[in-house]
Design a protein around this motif. Sequence first.
Motif, PDB file in Angstrom:
ATOM      1  N   LEU A   4      26.007   6.195  -0.751  1.00 48.59           N
ATOM      2  CA  LEU A   4      25.685   5.044  -1.594  1.00 48.59           C
ATOM      3  C   LEU A   4      24.615   4.160  -0.938  1.00 48.59           C
ATOM      4  O   LEU A   4      23.699   3.678  -1.605  1.00 48.59           O
ATOM      5  CB  LEU A   4      26.939   4.226  -1.887  1.00 48.59           C
ATOM      6  N   ILE A   5      24.742   3.960   0.365  1.00 45.80           N
ATOM      7  CA  ILE A   5      23.751   3.151   1.087  1.00 45.80           C
ATOM      8  C   ILE A   5      22.391   3.833   1.045  1.00 45.80           C
ATOM      9  O   ILE A   5      21.365   3.190   0.791  1.00 45.80           O
ATOM     10  CB  ILE A   5      24.207   2.887   2.532  1.00 45.80           C
ATOM     11  N   TRP A   6      22.370   5.149   1.293  1.00 48.27           N
ATOM     12  CA  TRP A   6      21.110   5.896   1.205  1.00 48.27           C
ATOM     13  C   TRP A   6      20.480   5.747  -0.170  1.00 48.27           C
ATOM     14  O   TRP A   6      19.276   5.515  -0.302  1.00 48.27           O
ATOM     15  CB  TRP A   6      21.327   7.386   1.482  1.00 48.27           C
ATOM     16  N   GLU A   7      21.300   5.877  -1.206  1.00 49.21           N
ATOM     17  CA  GLU A   7      20.784   5.788  -2.567  1.00 49.21           C
ATOM     18  C   GLU A   7      20.181   4.402  -2.831  1.00 49.21           C
ATOM     19  O   GLU A   7      19.118   4.278  -3.442  1.00 49.21           O
ATOM     20  CB  GLU A   7      21.905   6.092  -3.563  1.00 49.21           C
ATOM     21  N   ALA A   8      20.840   3.359  -2.360  1.00 44.33           N
ATOM     22  CA  ALA A   8      20.311   2.001  -2.526  1.00 44.33           C
ATOM     23  C   ALA A   8      19.018   1.819  -1.739  1.00 44.33           C
ATOM     24  O   ALA A   8      18.061   1.200  -2.222  1.00 44.33           O
ATOM     25  CB  ALA A   8      21.358   0.972  -2.087  1.00 44.33           C
ATOM     26  N   TRP A   9      18.967   2.364  -0.531  1.00 40.12           N
ATOM     27  CA  TRP A   9      17.767   2.233   0.307  1.00 40.12           C
ATOM     28  C   TRP A   9      16.587   2.944  -0.347  1.00 40.12           C
ATOM     29  O   TRP A   9      15.490   2.415  -0.400  1.00 40.12           O
ATOM     30  CB  TRP A   9      18.065   2.796   1.697  1.00 40.12           C
ATOM     31  N   TYR A  10      16.827   4.155  -0.856  1.00 42.42           N
ATOM     32  CA  TYR A  10      15.748   4.904  -1.494  1.00 42.42           C
ATOM     33  C   TYR A  10      15.354   4.333  -2.852  1.00 42.42           C
ATOM     34  O   TYR A  10      14.255   4.595  -3.333  1.00 42.42           O
ATOM     35  CB  TYR A  10      16.111   6.384  -1.626  1.00 42.42           C
ATOM     36  N   ALA A  11      16.224   3.527  -3.465  1.00 39.86           N
ATOM     37  CA  ALA A  11      15.857   2.874  -4.726  1.00 39.86           C
ATOM     38  C   ALA A  11      14.750   1.847  -4.503  1.00 39.86           C
ATOM     39  O   ALA A  11      14.020   1.504  -5.427  1.00 39.86           O
ATOM     40  CB  ALA A  11      17.077   2.209  -5.362  1.00 39.86           C
ATOM     41  N   GLU A  12      14.642   1.359  -3.270  1.00 43.84           N
ATOM     42  CA  GLU A  12      13.543   0.464  -2.900  1.00 43.84           C
ATOM     43  C   GLU A  12      12.375   1.326  -2.455  1.00 43.84           C
ATOM     44  O   GLU A  12      12.437   1.976  -1.431  1.00 43.84           O
ATOM     45  CB  GLU A  12      13.953  -0.453  -1.739  1.00 43.84           C
ATOM     46  N   SER A  13      11.313   1.332  -3.224  1.00 40.47           N
ATOM     47  CA  SER A  13      10.182   2.177  -2.840  1.00 40.47           C
ATOM     48  C   SER A  13       9.296   1.420  -1.869  1.00 40.47           C
ATOM     49  O   SER A  13       9.294   0.192  -1.827  1.00 40.47           O
ATOM     50  CB  SER A  13       9.369   2.585  -4.073  1.00 40.47           C
ATOM     51  N   ASP A  14       8.555   2.151  -1.072  1.00 34.76           N
ATOM     52  CA  ASP A  14       7.581   1.547  -0.162  1.00 34.76           C
ATOM     53  C   ASP A  14       6.216   1.434  -0.835  1.00 34.76           C
ATOM     54  O   ASP A  14       5.216   1.232  -0.188  1.00 34.76           O
ATOM     55  CB  ASP A  14       7.464   2.382   1.125  1.00 34.76           C
ATOM     56  N   GLU A  15       6.196   1.565  -2.150  1.00 36.44           N
ATOM     57  CA  GLU A  15       4.942   1.494  -2.893  1.00 36.44           C
ATOM     58  C   GLU A  15       4.737   0.091  -3.440  1.00 36.44           C
ATOM     59  O   GLU A  15       5.676  -0.648  -3.671  1.00 36.44           O
ATOM     60  CB  GLU A  15       4.972   2.498  -4.048  1.00 36.44           C
ATOM     61  N   GLY A  16       3.486  -0.265  -3.661  1.00 38.31           N
ATOM     62  CA  GLY A  16       3.168  -1.534  -4.301  1.00 38.31           C
ATOM     63  C   GLY A  16       3.515  -2.749  -3.472  1.00 38.31           C
ATOM     64  O   GLY A  16       3.775  -3.813  -4.023  1.00 38.31           O
ATOM     65  N   GLY A  17       3.536  -2.614  -2.159  1.00 40.04           N
ATOM     66  CA  GLY A  17       3.801  -3.753  -1.288  1.00 40.04           C
ATOM     67  C   GLY A  17       5.275  -4.086  -1.109  1.00 40.04           C
ATOM     68  O   GLY A  17       5.613  -4.999  -0.371  1.00 40.04           O
ATOM     69  N   ILE A  18       6.157  -3.390  -1.804  1.00 38.40           N
ATOM     70  CA  ILE A  18       7.592  -3.623  -1.636  1.00 38.40           C
ATOM     71  C   ILE A  18       8.082  -2.750  -0.485  1.00 38.40           C
ATOM     72  O   ILE A  18       7.863  -1.548  -0.476  1.00 38.40           O
ATOM     73  CB  ILE A  18       8.361  -3.299  -2.930  1.00 38.40           C
ATOM     74  N   LYS A  19       8.718  -3.379   0.460  1.00 41.30           N
ATOM     75  CA  LYS A  19       9.204  -2.657   1.643  1.00 41.30           C
ATOM     76  C   LYS A  19      10.696  -2.378   1.536  1.00 41.30           C
ATOM     77  O   LYS A  19      11.449  -3.154   0.977  1.00 41.30           O
ATOM     78  CB  LYS A  19       8.964  -3.499   2.906  1.00 41.30           C
ATOM     79  N   ARG A  20      11.084  -1.257   2.102  1.00 45.57           N
ATOM     80  CA  ARG A  20      12.520  -0.974   2.244  1.00 45.57           C
ATOM     81  C   ARG A  20      13.056  -1.820   3.395  1.00 45.57           C
ATOM     82  O   ARG A  20      12.381  -2.028   4.397  1.00 45.57           O
ATOM     83  CB  ARG A  20      12.731   0.498   2.560  1.00 45.57           C
TER      84      ARG A  20
END
Length: 142
Positions: A66-82
């Motif tokens: 679940l934690i992995w899934e939440a972390w990967y839901a945040e993309s490193d694209e468009g200036g948004i960082k994980r």
Amino acid sequence: MAKDKFDILSRLFNQIGVELVDIVGGEPNGIFLYVEIGEGWISPNIFKDEGTQIRYFDDDETLSDLIWEAWYAESDEGGIKRWSIMEYEIKDGKVDISFRFPDEVHVETISMERRQTALRARFGDKPVVYPPMPKTAFELKP
């Protein structure tokens, strides 16, 4: 599209809470999850305030997934960082989730010192009780 991401994250953070309650045995108040994460590794640490002491609980595969899934839901694209560190607390019927990002803390490896600092900030000097070592464990000596 952003609403979809927030819907996904809301569902995942709710499932993380449900899994934490299951791991600690049913009483949610006082649960604290401290996670350090990076590409290819994760370190979830579950604690429960028991009044005079804090108890550590081992995580399980479901929680890590679940934690992995939440972390990967945040993309490193468009200036948004994980995020690099997540602190997830259930206290007095409320959930508080905070994040630290790579520009705030450089997390390349797991740090017991960072975890200890987070514990002391939340619980003061209460002793932490860890489960006993398995009988099959052994100590490596130089």
